[in-house]
Scaffold this active site. Sequence first.
Site, PDB file in Angstrom:
ATOM      1  N   ASN A   1      43.940  39.351  46.623  1.00  0.00           N
ATOM      2  CA  ASN A   1      44.573  40.667  46.693  1.00  0.00           C
ATOM      3  C   ASN A   1      43.645  41.710  46.080  1.00  0.00           C
ATOM      4  O   ASN A   1      42.534  41.875  46.592  1.00  0.00           O
ATOM      5  CB  ASN A   1      46.041  40.685  46.220  1.00  0.00           C
ATOM      6  CG  ASN A   1      46.353  40.130  44.869  1.00  0.00           C
ATOM      7  OD1 ASN A   1      46.190  38.953  44.632  1.00  0.00           O
ATOM      8  ND2 ASN A   1      46.823  40.957  43.958  1.00  0.00           N
ATOM      9  N   ASP A   2      44.045  42.422  45.047  1.00  0.00           N
ATOM     10  CA  ASP A   2      43.313  43.620  44.618  1.00  0.00           C
ATOM     11  C   ASP A   2      41.811  43.427  44.346  1.00  0.00           C
ATOM     12  O   ASP A   2      41.422  42.427  43.741  1.00  0.00           O
ATOM     13  CB  ASP A   2      43.889  44.140  43.290  1.00  0.00           C
ATOM     14  CG  ASP A   2      45.384  44.076  43.226  1.00  0.00           C
ATOM     15  OD1 ASP A   2      46.025  43.844  44.261  1.00  0.00           O
ATOM     16  OD2 ASP A   2      45.922  44.250  42.120  1.00  0.00           O
TER      17      ASP A   2
ATOM     18  N   GLU B   1      51.212  50.447  39.725  1.00  0.00           N
ATOM     19  CA  GLU B   1      50.208  49.404  39.516  1.00  0.00           C
ATOM     20  C   GLU B   1      48.811  49.995  39.730  1.00  0.00           C
ATOM     21  O   GLU B   1      48.651  51.034  40.358  1.00  0.00           O
ATOM     22  CB  GLU B   1      50.408  48.257  40.525  1.00  0.00           C
ATOM     23  CG  GLU B   1      51.762  47.572  40.427  1.00  0.00           C
ATOM     24  CD  GLU B   1      51.894  46.369  41.364  1.00  0.00           C
ATOM     25  OE1 GLU B   1      52.337  45.322  40.900  1.00  0.00           O
ATOM     26  OE2 GLU B   1      51.575  46.492  42.555  1.00  0.00           O
TER      27      GLU B   1
ATOM     28  N   ARG C   1      50.198  46.470  32.815  1.00  0.00           N
ATOM     29  CA  ARG C   1      49.001  45.803  33.349  1.00  0.00           C
ATOM     30  C   ARG C   1      47.991  46.736  34.041  1.00  0.00           C
ATOM     31  O   ARG C   1      48.203  47.910  34.186  1.00  0.00           O
ATOM     32  CB  ARG C   1      49.427  44.731  34.341  1.00  0.00           C
ATOM     33  CG  ARG C   1      50.255  45.239  35.520  1.00  0.00           C
ATOM     34  CD  ARG C   1      50.591  44.084  36.447  1.00  0.00           C
ATOM     35  NE  ARG C   1      51.407  44.478  37.572  1.00  0.00           N
ATOM     36  CZ  ARG C   1      52.733  44.406  37.599  1.00  0.00           C
ATOM     37  NH1 ARG C   1      53.395  43.965  36.539  1.00  0.00           N
ATOM     38  NH2 ARG C   1      53.395  44.792  38.663  1.00  0.00           N
ATOM     39  N   ASP C   2      46.911  46.097  34.473  1.00  0.00           N
ATOM     40  CA  ASP C   2      45.859  46.673  35.325  1.00  0.00           C
ATOM     41  C   ASP C   2      45.033  47.759  34.629  1.00  0.00           C
ATOM     42  O   ASP C   2      44.906  48.896  35.129  1.00  0.00           O
ATOM     43  CB  ASP C   2      46.463  47.231  36.632  1.00  0.00           C
ATOM     44  CG  ASP C   2      47.336  46.211  37.357  1.00  0.00           C
ATOM     45  OD1 ASP C   2      47.177  45.010  37.076  1.00  0.00           O
ATOM     46  OD2 ASP C   2      48.177  46.612  38.187  1.00  0.00           O
TER      47      ASP C   2
HETATM   48  C1  FRU Z   1      48.838  44.654  42.534  1.00  0.00           C
HETATM   49  C2  FRU Z   1      49.145  43.580  41.504  1.00  0.00           C
HETATM   50  C3  FRU Z   1      48.689  44.019  40.145  1.00  0.00           C
HETATM   51  C4  FRU Z   1      48.467  42.723  39.428  1.00  0.00           C
HETATM   52  C5  FRU Z   1      47.935  41.852  40.534  1.00  0.00           C
HETATM   53  C6  FRU Z   1      48.336  40.415  40.410  1.00  0.00           C
HETATM   54  O1  FRU Z   1      48.712  44.184  43.824  1.00  0.00           O
HETATM   55  O2  FRU Z   1      50.518  43.275  41.522  1.00  0.00           O
HETATM   56  O3  FRU Z   1      49.588  44.876  39.482  1.00  0.00           O
HETATM   57  O4  FRU Z   1      47.566  42.830  38.365  1.00  0.00           O
HETATM   58  O5  FRU Z   1      48.428  42.379  41.727  1.00  0.00           O
HETATM   59  O6  FRU Z   1      47.685  39.637  41.344  1.00  0.00           O
END
Ligand code: FRU
Length: 503
Positions: free
Chosen positions: A48-49, A231, A179-180
């Site tokens: 993902n990210d 996020e 987070r993040d």
């Molecule tokens: C965004 C998210 C973030 C988190 C990550 C977990 O897509 O939900 O907030 O850190 O993905 O994989």
Amino acid sequence: MRTLIKIAAGIFLLLIVVVKVAAQQKINKNETLYRPDMHFTPAKGWMNDPNGMFFKDGVYHLYFQHNPDSNVWGPMHWGHATSKDLISWKHEPIAIYPDYIGTIFSGSAVVDRYNSSGFGVDGKAPIVAIFTQHNMDGESAGKIDFQNQSIAYSNDNGYTWKKYAGNPVIKNPGIKDFRDPKVMWHEASKKWIMVLAVKNKVSFYSSMNLKEWKFESDFGIDKGNHEGVWECPDLFSLQYNNETAWVLLSSINPGGPNKGSATQYFIGQFDGHQFTTPSNKTKWMDYGADNYAGVTFSNTGDKRILLGWMSNWMYAQQVPTIQWRSALTTPRELFLFDVDGEKYLGSQFFTQPQIKNLAVFNNIGSENVVDMQSYVLNFPCKFSLSQEELKSFSISLSNTIGEHLDFGYDSLSNQFFIDRSAAGVHDFNAGFAQKHMAPRIATSPTTGVSVIIDKTSIEIFADNGRTVMTDIFFPTVPFTKISMQSRTDKAKINYRITNYLTP
Ligand code: FRU
């Protein structure tokens, strides 16, 4: 009897081989059909990210949310890849693994040029990564403090990492979504600034050494969209009309303009403690369904270059790829523009000289239906339209079995659109087969609509990046035809298709 058993065993083994060969053929077909050519994908497993992106000594480093053992989300690692042009990527070994504190969620990385952290050796600048550790046991046990911020450092320019012994560096104050962290150097106050997503807002922290962090302020409770969790924020400055403006990105899920995940942004000022904006408008960086969690590279000077996750939490784990799931967007350079005094953020495809274009078709009139020579859809199409000529138009990519992806502009509603409702496989999610709309935010002095199409994605940069849309799609067989309809009788819409030669 023995012979019979032998024959049965032989047939059984043969069956296993046949099943294995068929499975492999299915994978090969799926790879050829869906793995993009000019967008980053993980070699295998889930992504993902994008995380921790930085540029140093001519190399772009990309880390990403990665579950290497499965094509759905799970225990997160930081995968790693490097590139010199942001188009062709080299897969590197996994950079950061989960540990007893938690799995490795999204975050950022900075080049600690003056060794403020003290992690440097032999006078060489360390790279410091700042990320969330998510404790899955804590979460299952019903705790709320299972997300904490940790750091790791690299003394070899990002190839290998050591976690800091004093982790976590920011402890959870009792908030579930915490987070993040995205960190940047704030020159005016000579401090590191972190922006962190905290449930329905962001919080700012400051630090002198990347290890000890002081809470500064919150932003966002009364601004922007709040239909989902905030996020992956980012904070950076951009020059505009000889002034410095500050941009705050905040992805949100759900709540996007075309459903599900999307990225909103705010433009204002940041004084080292607080972010403020005079605007009360909710603004979206991209109106397609598939550009989420995008953040910018560290250490790229005045340029702000963003990569986003080209998917949407609505269906990301169900899309019909087998070996891997999710691609990233093309690299985008961000810029500011204004409409009647209100500032907006634009994004343009970030091309670099080393990427070679190969012109395939030039100035093809709108009456034409052109067979794409390409065995794969591996080209950006560039449509050059003058402002007066930007009347309603619709361009269709189609295949031999009648599936089609349509995109264009509707002058009556003043909207761009991507219609993927008949573009192929969509039964994996009820919300996938949709037409997505984007308001035309502004015309540009040198009008143009640039469209980048890969095997499974379309990225529209209209009016030189003032309105942007990104969508993914999954045809059953490749699209091989392009046709255009225009509602103007002059039909003077000329466009150019260029093929990318991926180096
Ligand atoms: C965004 C998210 C973030 C988190 C990550 C977990 O897509 O939900 O907030 O850190 O993905 O994989």
